[in-house]
Design an enzyme around this catalytic site. Sequence first.
Site, short mmCIF file in Angstrom:
data_model
loop_
_atom_site.label_atom_id
_atom_site.label_comp_id
_atom_site.label_asym_id
_atom_site.label_seq_id
_atom_site.Cartn_x
_atom_site.Cartn_y
_atom_site.Cartn_z
N HIS A 440 65.99 107.64 71.68
CA HIS A 440 65.51 107.54 70.17
C HIS A 440 66.99 107.80 69.27
CE1 HIS A 440 62.65 107.78 66.95
NE2 HIS A 440 63.47 108.64 66.34
N GLU A 441 67.49 109.11 69.60
CA GLU A 441 68.56 109.38 68.84
C GLU A 441 69.80 108.59 68.95
OE1 GLU A 441 67.84 111.47 66.66
OE2 GLU A 441 66.14 112.09 67.32
#
Length: 627
Positions: A440-441
């Site tokens: 996600h990051e």
Amino acid sequence: MPIYTGDKKPGNKPAPKKPSSKKSNAIRNLFFWAFIAVIIIAVSSLWQSGNSTHRLEEVPISDVIRRANEGEIARIEIVGQEVRVTPEGEDEPTQVSRKEAGSSIFEQGLNPDMAEVSVSEPSAVGDIIWSLLSIGLPILVIAGLFFFMIKQMNAGNNQAMGFGKANAKVYNDSKKVKFDDIAGNENAKQDLLEVVDFLKSPKKYEALGAKIPTGLLLAGDPGTGKTLMARAVAGEAGVPFFSISGSEFAEMFVGVGASRVRDLFSKARKNAPSIIFIDEIDAVAHKRDARGGAGREDEQTLNQILVEMDGFDGKTGVIVIAATNRIDMLDKALLRPGRFDRHINVQLPERKDREEILAVHFKNKPHAKIDLKSLAAKTTGLSGADLANIANEAAILTARDGKKEISNSEVVEAFEKVAIGPERKNKVMNEKERELTAYHEAGHAVVGFVLPDSDPVHKVTVIPRGRTGGVTWFLPPEDRSYKSIYEFKDIMARAMGGRIAEGLIYGPDAITTGAGSDLKHVADLARAMVIEEGMSKKLRNRVFPEVDSGWLGGKKYDYSETTAREIDEEVEQLTTEAAKRAEAVLKANLPALKTLADALLKQETLEESEVAAVLKGAKLPDTAKLH
């Protein structure tokens, strides 16, 4: 901080201090309650001694004599007609009896050799004291309650008499705040220095027919130093400074707020030249609506402020300074010339100002060499209060680690704690959650790194911070006053990068709630672009500001249902475009996404240079270009 309470102007000798009544009242109260305590203790002791026999078992005298003659009683105490019995094996009397009047216990058959017998007369003094206390104690208790009730009534009357008085703090600082103590906002300080000069040399302005502004409104974001600047005006001019919050005028009883306004302005005139400072004035001076509100307390208070300020002239020597971070909420009648003539915008500090502010806050703290210039470059958008908080957090972190001087590492850690929240290393995440967070990051980072109008990636971490499970942090390289449509679209695309990365790695239906705040940010930004900035295609150059909703209170937008549907369509189009651009970037750089996620799983945190090294070969596909 000394409080100016006299009616004389600064420079005259202060009036002699009156003896403090608070101290004498405290002493009287102390003696009164000490006296009551002594009486209670004495009565309790006498009561216990007088009633000690009531706790003893009462037995017939014949039974006492029989048991004594049989050797079962160790001691007998005769006090008047009362016989107190201590059986064998006991240390204190446990039974009591009464002998016949006019005869001794020996005449009634007691063998004097079988028990120890002592004879004494009852104490007449104790009986007299007990009788007096039994009569006087109720009188003392009633008198004490009466005294207490009278005192409470007097306190209530005093409070009622002062109900309409303004609770303004009147300062005449011994350690005065000066404009030299305030870094940044030079334009605002210049406007305020003109007021100071008028207070010091009013004749210079009067000779030219000039009138000093009767009111100055300090408007700006929270923490920009509005209150501090007002204090600096008083410190530079050397005049009494009446400080009060707008909420202190508010009261549930109609008319009290207006009374407090009258009292405040009356005090200021008596101490002229002086300054009235009303902090958070929007609490009491918000816009009046179509209801009129002739009987409403808040509007009566506002009307009284308008009347008092309208009655000022250049000769009163009283200047009103107010502070607010919601100037849009203030009533128009308050903002017109003649009341608040001058509006001073107290802005967030620029890079040079931030460096000066940080230097002020670290000045009196022991520290090693700190790179304040680099820190000032990173703190775009932070207020003076935020910068003060960074310095304080750095000092706390240094003390926690047992160090004597603040170093650059503590300053950086404090900055990150204030900007993105504290690390929560104790939060347990399983391997699946860590992997999902890493992708996600990494999705945010890859999209932001590739897009040309996005801010540079400053840090990426999978360590939970604040309320988030991980953070991808973008920092602008320089201060900017404006944002282009390209920058807005790149911000939206990189915000969508986390959700899109989850879908590419785990499948389109395997997305999680981790992107909730990202999607809200995208929705808010898209709506602001359409409604407030006129940046959509169909509604280009048209904005739809909020308007009063009249009788219902609150706000509404002034547009038709057809326009509302067009706005929704434009918001949807911008959101969809952001998702497609993020997807195009991530599909074109899928190996880089996986490499960055693996690096995050191993190292947990990657700095700007490390991210740049991993994403060195990342490219921008044609399908993601805007221009």
